[in-house]
Enzyme design. Structure first.
Site, mmCIF file in Angstrom:
data_model
loop_
_atom_site.group_PDB
_atom_site.id
_atom_site.type_symbol
_atom_site.label_atom_id
_atom_site.label_comp_id
_atom_site.label_asym_id
_atom_site.label_seq_id
_atom_site.Cartn_x
_atom_site.Cartn_y
_atom_site.Cartn_z
ATOM 1 N N GLU A 82 -8.641 -7.604 0.046
ATOM 2 C CA GLU A 82 -7.943 -8.658 -0.428
ATOM 3 C C GLU A 82 -8.739 -9.822 -0.843
ATOM 4 O OE1 GLU A 82 -5.507 -10.785 -2.319
ATOM 5 O OE2 GLU A 82 -5.053 -8.783 -2.093
ATOM 6 N N ASP A 100 -4.190 -7.685 -10.998
ATOM 7 C CA ASP A 100 -4.110 -8.758 -12.063
ATOM 8 C C ASP A 100 -4.379 -8.236 -13.411
ATOM 9 O OD1 ASP A 100 -4.387 -11.008 -13.555
ATOM 10 O OD2 ASP A 100 -5.493 -12.242 -12.049
ATOM 11 N N GLU A 140 -7.803 0.366 -0.668
ATOM 12 C CA GLU A 140 -7.044 -0.027 -1.651
ATOM 13 C C GLU A 140 -7.677 -1.331 -2.071
ATOM 14 O OE1 GLU A 140 -2.718 -1.466 -2.506
ATOM 15 O OE2 GLU A 140 -3.254 -1.046 -0.539
ATOM 16 N N ASP A 160 -14.164 -10.625 -2.903
ATOM 17 C CA ASP A 160 -14.021 -10.511 -4.210
ATOM 18 C C ASP A 160 -14.461 -8.869 -4.619
ATOM 19 O OD1 ASP A 160 -14.374 -10.390 -6.962
ATOM 20 O OD2 ASP A 160 -14.225 -12.643 -6.887
ATOM 21 N N ASP A 166 3.093 -2.121 -13.808
ATOM 22 C CA ASP A 166 4.110 -2.228 -14.677
ATOM 23 C C ASP A 166 4.020 -2.572 -15.715
ATOM 24 O OD1 ASP A 166 3.891 -4.911 -13.678
ATOM 25 O OD2 ASP A 166 5.985 -5.498 -14.132
ATOM 26 N N LYS A 169 -6.302 -12.132 -21.267
ATOM 27 C CA LYS A 169 -6.947 -12.678 -22.339
ATOM 28 C C LYS A 169 -8.187 -11.665 -22.341
ATOM 29 C CE LYS A 169 -5.739 -17.279 -21.600
ATOM 30 N NZ LYS A 169 -6.418 -18.728 -21.246
ATOM 31 N N THR A 198 4.841 -0.202 -3.120
ATOM 32 C CA THR A 198 4.223 -1.696 -2.877
ATOM 33 C C THR A 198 5.315 -2.703 -3.013
ATOM 34 O OG1 THR A 198 3.451 -2.333 -5.033
ATOM 35 C CG2 THR A 198 2.280 -0.932 -3.923
ATOM 36 N N GLU A 199 5.064 -3.928 -2.425
ATOM 37 C CA GLU A 199 5.957 -4.821 -2.644
ATOM 38 C C GLU A 199 6.381 -5.362 -4.044
ATOM 39 O OE1 GLU A 199 3.764 -5.933 1.315
ATOM 40 O OE2 GLU A 199 3.130 -5.059 -0.632
ATOM 41 N N TYR A 200 5.202 -5.304 -4.612
ATOM 42 C CA TYR A 200 5.680 -5.454 -6.349
ATOM 43 C C TYR A 200 6.369 -4.472 -7.020
ATOM 44 C CZ TYR A 200 2.308 -9.554 -6.682
ATOM 45 O OH TYR A 200 1.965 -10.864 -6.617
#
Length: 215
Positions: A68, A119, A43, A97, A155, A123, A195-197
């Site tokens: 992460e 993320d 992940e 990264d 989302d 832009k 997930t938490e989100y």
């Protein structure tokens, strides 16, 4: 959103038995690290680890690697690991990264890639940083198994549209399935782990999008 720095997080990560260090020297050796030949699922941008840890509990015959970037987030996953009554031997973490991910895994070494609530980099000039951009799809192509697949949840409707277009215009990737309302799609929602989100956004009434892609 600016992430709050947590004092001591980098030191705790450096000392944790659950974190793999010198990750750029590990390509081709992940089955040795886990001590078995089970499939390897990763992940990218795992957040606090809820999703991946639940997968590890349910599937002891699969190895999981959580990646992460932020120490202040990874430390929360390590705290959860410490709270486990029974250690999870089939999961480990890397702080890095994602741009450098091709240095960490060898050709065909990874069987599945999860991208959850990445993320959106809204832009246009930052489009190549999105984890479903052509640039990242090309990276995944270098280490994903021939029959492996990528699963992406978000989302963010604009990011999802972008992701569909990147896959559909790729000469290497194929869209297996997609939905813009995961929790009301019986087929794609079967066995879904939130997930938490995902819990946060769905509780606000935001529909969750998901796609599955392969080569």
């Amino acid at each position: 959103m600016r992430l709050r720095n947590i004092p001591g997080s980098r030191e705790a990560i450096a000392e944790s038995q659950y974190v793999i260090h010198e990750e750029e020297t590990r390509a081709g050796s992940w089955h040795e690290i886990f001590g078995n030949d089970h499939p390897i699922y990763i992940e990218i941008g795992m957040g606090k680890g809820q999703f991946l840890m639940e997968l590890a509990r349910r599937n002891p015959d699969i190895n999981y690697v959580g990646i992460e970037k932020y120490s202040s987030v990874l430390i929360r996953a390590l705290e959860k690991m410490e709270e486990e009554e029974t250690p999870l031997p089939n999961i480990c973490f890397i702080r890095m990264d994602a741009e450098d991910i091709v240095k960490v895994f060898a050709k065909h070494e990874v069987d599945r890639i999860y991208l959850n609530f990445s993320d959106p980099w809204p832009k246009d000039r930052h489009a190549r940083r999105r984890l479903t951009s052509h640039e990242f799809l090309d990276r995944y192509d270098q280490f994903l198994a021939a029959d492996g697949r990528l699963e992406f949840k978000t989302d963010n409707q604009d990011l999802f549209t972008f992701s569909l277009e990147e896959i559909e215009t790729s000469d290497r990737w194929h869209l297996n399935a997609s939905t813009r309302d995961l929790h009301h799609d019986p087929s794609m929602n079967e066995g879904n782990i939130m997930t938490e989100y995902e819990e946060k956004f769905s509780s606000k009434g935001n529909p969750i999008c998901k796609l599955i892609a392969s080569r």
